[in-house]
Design a protein around this motif. Structure first.
Motif, short mmCIF file in Angstrom:
data_model
loop_
_atom_site.label_atom_id
_atom_site.label_comp_id
_atom_site.label_asym_id
_atom_site.label_seq_id
_atom_site.Cartn_x
_atom_site.Cartn_y
_atom_site.Cartn_z
N VAL A 135 -25.89 46.07 -26.93
CA VAL A 135 -26.04 46.16 -25.30
C VAL A 135 -25.60 45.16 -24.77
CG1 VAL A 135 -27.50 47.01 -23.62
CG2 VAL A 135 -27.56 48.29 -26.02
N ALA A 136 -26.99 43.64 -25.13
CA ALA A 136 -26.28 42.48 -24.76
C ALA A 136 -24.82 42.55 -24.72
CB ALA A 136 -27.03 41.63 -25.55
N ILE A 139 -23.09 44.74 -21.99
CA ILE A 139 -23.28 44.20 -20.35
C ILE A 139 -22.21 42.41 -19.97
CG2 ILE A 139 -25.05 42.99 -18.77
CD1 ILE A 139 -26.36 44.64 -19.86
N THR A 140 -22.41 41.24 -21.33
CA THR A 140 -21.58 40.42 -20.88
C THR A 140 -20.29 40.43 -20.87
OG1 THR A 140 -23.07 39.30 -22.43
CG2 THR A 140 -20.94 38.06 -21.77
N SER A 142 -18.34 43.37 -19.35
CA SER A 142 -18.67 43.90 -18.20
C SER A 142 -18.68 43.49 -17.20
CB SER A 142 -20.02 44.59 -17.71
OG SER A 142 -19.90 46.17 -18.92
N ALA A 143 -19.08 41.93 -17.31
CA ALA A 143 -19.27 40.72 -16.21
C ALA A 143 -18.02 40.26 -16.65
CB ALA A 143 -20.04 39.99 -16.31
N LEU A 144 -16.92 40.03 -17.59
CA LEU A 144 -15.90 38.72 -17.91
C LEU A 144 -15.10 39.66 -17.59
CD1 LEU A 144 -17.29 37.70 -21.41
CD2 LEU A 144 -16.71 36.07 -19.44
N THR A 251 -22.59 51.57 -22.34
CA THR A 251 -23.07 49.94 -21.81
C THR A 251 -21.68 49.74 -20.84
OG1 THR A 251 -22.44 48.94 -23.16
CG2 THR A 251 -25.17 49.58 -22.68
N LEU B 27 -21.53 31.92 -20.62
CA LEU B 27 -22.24 32.80 -19.47
C LEU B 27 -23.36 33.09 -19.55
CD1 LEU B 27 -20.24 33.58 -17.09
CD2 LEU B 27 -20.18 35.72 -18.06
N LEU B 42 -21.16 34.60 -10.57
CA LEU B 42 -20.58 35.17 -12.35
C LEU B 42 -19.38 33.80 -12.97
CD1 LEU B 42 -19.91 38.79 -12.90
CD2 LEU B 42 -21.88 37.24 -14.19
N GLN B 225 -34.18 46.81 -25.98
CA GLN B 225 -32.94 47.03 -25.68
C GLN B 225 -32.21 48.11 -25.11
OE1 GLN B 225 -30.09 45.11 -27.42
NE2 GLN B 225 -32.01 44.53 -28.60
N LEU B 228 -33.10 46.47 -21.54
CA LEU B 228 -32.14 45.87 -20.99
C LEU B 228 -31.33 46.84 -20.54
CD1 LEU B 228 -29.91 43.40 -20.77
CD2 LEU B 228 -29.52 43.62 -23.43
N TYR B 229 -30.61 47.43 -20.96
CA TYR B 229 -30.30 48.64 -20.57
C TYR B 229 -30.42 49.34 -19.28
CZ TYR B 229 -27.62 53.77 -20.35
OH TYR B 229 -26.84 55.02 -20.07
N GLN B 232 -29.89 47.10 -16.09
CA GLN B 232 -28.98 46.91 -15.50
C GLN B 232 -28.45 48.00 -14.87
OE1 GLN B 232 -25.77 48.61 -18.60
NE2 GLN B 232 -24.18 47.87 -18.24
N TRP B 239 -27.58 39.53 -11.30
CA TRP B 239 -26.57 38.39 -13.35
C TRP B 239 -28.22 37.85 -13.44
CZ3 TRP B 239 -23.13 41.47 -14.89
CH2 TRP B 239 -22.58 42.64 -14.62
N PHE B 243 -29.35 38.24 -17.68
CA PHE B 243 -28.83 37.45 -18.59
C PHE B 243 -30.34 36.63 -19.48
CE2 PHE B 243 -24.41 37.97 -16.99
CZ PHE B 243 -23.49 38.28 -17.82
N ILE B 246 -31.50 39.29 -20.99
CA ILE B 246 -30.15 38.94 -22.50
C ILE B 246 -30.35 37.72 -23.78
CG2 ILE B 246 -27.67 38.66 -23.50
CD1 ILE B 246 -26.85 40.62 -21.14
#
Lengths: 309, 275
Positions: A135-136, A139-140, A142-144, A251, B27, B42, B225, B228-229, B232, B239, B243, B246
């Motif tokens: 999941v992490a 998400i990361t 998706s941002a990139l 995700t 990041l 970002l 998890q 976190l989902y 989102q 953000w 993060f 995360i």
């Protein structure tokens, strides 16, 4: 594996059909009771639902009552375009991810077993994404991969390329997720290759050196053929993983845009959420069939090749 | 290879590894310590002010401390599942390795099945409801134990194969058989593989997303998890908090990795390489 009872038979004569008393006593050292806890949990929680799935897949089902509808669910799956796409996507995803993991894993494996000074550090760096949750990672990336502010497109813009909307474009969404999957999973492939390469006897390399062969020769005629067991493991593992893939896709794209990046596993989830339990379970049965139909023959052929090597 | 050539090859490898593997983590970390407006970019701009504590508190307090509850749930889930997996799988692997017979062949087949076949989701939910375990933590623990059983049995069995039977026989002469033999004599010898199983399964279970999503929906039993989902969609503009979350949930596997790097790697390959 099979081991005859120890001790020579005393005297001539035909083999005893009944085991001697000593064997019965010896066997009792390993009582079947030790199987019990594992067997109960595994059979009840895993096996019973798996077997029941074959019945529920043939029903219209609301958890409370199920009506038998025969093969309707499977017909829906194979005839409706948004369900059928899951098949092709799943296969594409499994092939792309396992293919890339083999190639990149082998390259990194060779690189990280060579005389690099920063070997240990690089091994850790490559392996670390394996430990970050899916999941992490989703998400990361998706941002990139955002079309406007995402780093990937910013970097491409510097070189003068107008990057696509990676996850929002039907043409690139599934491939983008597959590439992220490779980024996350290549560490395992690399580690398997490192173990495989390190187990190759050094004499082969010395023989190549004596014959005056170069680095390419070493790789082509020693490393590549002799790391076959590692290749076999990487292909089987990543294929099983690729065919089941769900969490990263969910995700990053939710199967979108539309349903262009749906896989069988994400369709199973969507149908479950929508309350079509029979249809969802039919998807599950199709997934069993696809995984078994691919992995079992694959295992057989790769295993044969391993014997030949 | 000349020294210069080697140096340039090393430099290239390092830069590539940096770009491909470290940038995403950089990041994460940078965005986690920015304020909301700056985080929306970002990018790699240096944080203008460092609202670390503020972000941390915001994430913790969000939705009535859901993350703290999730942390407790994830910890309980991981510890309980791993303990049960180690005890159950090692016992089963011992009999499987030592005693051949029809039951052994069946068990071998089931282990392979467990490795290959994906679980049937909705029938499992139906079964858990029948047992009264759906949406409960004990139900999820049993799920994790069942789904990781095959892999763990495989690792234990491979290790037990290297323990000589003479040891069993010696113990039997001293009157130690069955469960006593296993727990008093064999199990202590399994320490290296036990550590391997503990590390690999605990990382896998702590990071598991699919099973909690299906089998423990709702905030009460949410794991980190799933939390976190859910963040989102809730924090699609914040953000920095996403993060920060995360970073917080990556700390436990990271610590394990720092302390047991070799063991984890060995465990990941142990199941894969035969011979």
């Amino acid at each position: 594996m099979t081991r005859q009872d120890a001790g020579p038979r005393t005297g001539p004569g035909p083999a005893l059909t009944r085991p001697p008393a000593g064997q019965a006593k010896r066997k009792s050292a390993y009582p079947y009771a030790l199987y019990l806890p594992a067997a109960v949990v595994y059979l009840v929680i895993f096996l019973v639902p798996t077997v029941m799935a074959f019945y529920f897949a043939l029903t219209r089902w609301t958890l409370f009552d199920s009506t038998f509808v025969g093969l309707d669910n499977f017909r829906d799956f194979l005839s409706e375009q948004n369900l059928r796409i899951g098949f092709t996507n799943t296969l594409f995803y499994a092939v792309v991810t396992s293919g890339l993991k083999v190639v990149l894993g082998l390259l990194l494996g060779v690189l990280l077993t060579s005389k690099l000074r920063l070997r240990g550090f690089l091994r850790s760096v490559v392996f670390f994404p394996v430990l970050v949750s899916t999941v992490a990672v989703g998400i990361t990336f998706s941002a990139l991969l955002r079309p406007d502010t995402g780093l990937v497109n910013k970097a491409l813009a510097v070189v003068g390329i107008d990057g696509p909307d990676w996850l929002g474009d039907a043409g690139t969404a599934l491939l983008s997720v597959a590439l992220v999957d490779v980024w996350k999973g290549v560490g395992i492939a690399t580690v398997i290759y490192i173990a495989g390469i390190l187990s190759i006897p050094r004499d082969y390399y010395q023989a190549v050196a004596v014959d005056g062969g170069g680095a390419w020769h070493r790789f082509r005629h020693v490393t590549l053929p002799l790391s076959w067991p590692a290749t076999y493991s990487v292909i089987i593992l990543s294929f099983i993983g690729g065919l089941r893939s769900f969490d990263l896709i969910w995700t990053m794209t939710r199967g979108g845009p539309g349903f262009t990046s749906d896989t069988i596993a994400s369709i199973i989830y969507k149908q479950y959420q929508a309350g079509f339990f029979g249809l969802s379970t039919a998807g599950n049965v199709l997934l069993f069939v696809v995984v078994t139909a691919i992995v079992v023959p694959l295992n057989y052929f790769l295993g044969k090749r391993q014997v030949a090597a | 290879m000349t020294a210069l050539k080697r140096l340039s090859a090393e430099a290239i490898a390092l830069v590539l590894a940096g770009v491909i593997f470290l940038i995403p983590f950089a990041l994460m970390l940078l965005t986690a310590v920015k304020d909301e407006t700056q985080a929306t970019d970002l990018d790699f701009a240096w944080p203008a002010n460092w609202p670390i504590v503020q972000n941390f508190m915001d994430v913790i307090q969000a939705r009535d401390y859901v993350l703290l509850r999730a942390y407790v749930n994830s910890t309980v889930l991981t510890v309980a599942s791993v303990v049960l997996i180690v005890v159950f799988a090692s016992m089963a692997a011992f009999v499987l390795q030592r005693r051949t017979g029809r039951l052994g062949s069946v068990a071998n087949f089931l282990v392979l099945t467990g490795l290959i076949i994906p679980p049937a989701i909705v029938p499992t939910i139906w079964l858990l409801q029948a047992l009264g375990l759906f949406k409960t933590l004990p139900g999820l623990i049993l799920i994790e134990v069942a789904f990781h059983m095959a892999y763990s049995v495989l690792l234990f069995r491979a290790f037990i194969a290297a323990i000589p039977r003479e040891l069993d026989e010696a113990a039997q002469i001293d009157g130690c058989t069955g469960i006593g033999l296993f727990f008093r004599v064999i199990f202590p010898l399994l320490r290296p593989v036990t550590i391997t199983v503990v590390l690999t399964t605990s990382v896998a279970i702590f990071n598991d997303f699919v099973n909690p999503l299906y089998f423990t929906p709702g905030d009460d039993n949410a794991t980190v998890q799933v939390t976190l989902y859910n963040f989102q969609s809730q924090y699609n503009t914040q953000w920095n908090l996403l993060f920060m979350d995360i970073v917080l949930i990556t700390i436990p596997p990271l610590l394990l990795f720092i302390f047991f790097n070799r063991k984890i790697v060995a465990g990941m390959t142990a199941g894969a390489i035969k011979g």
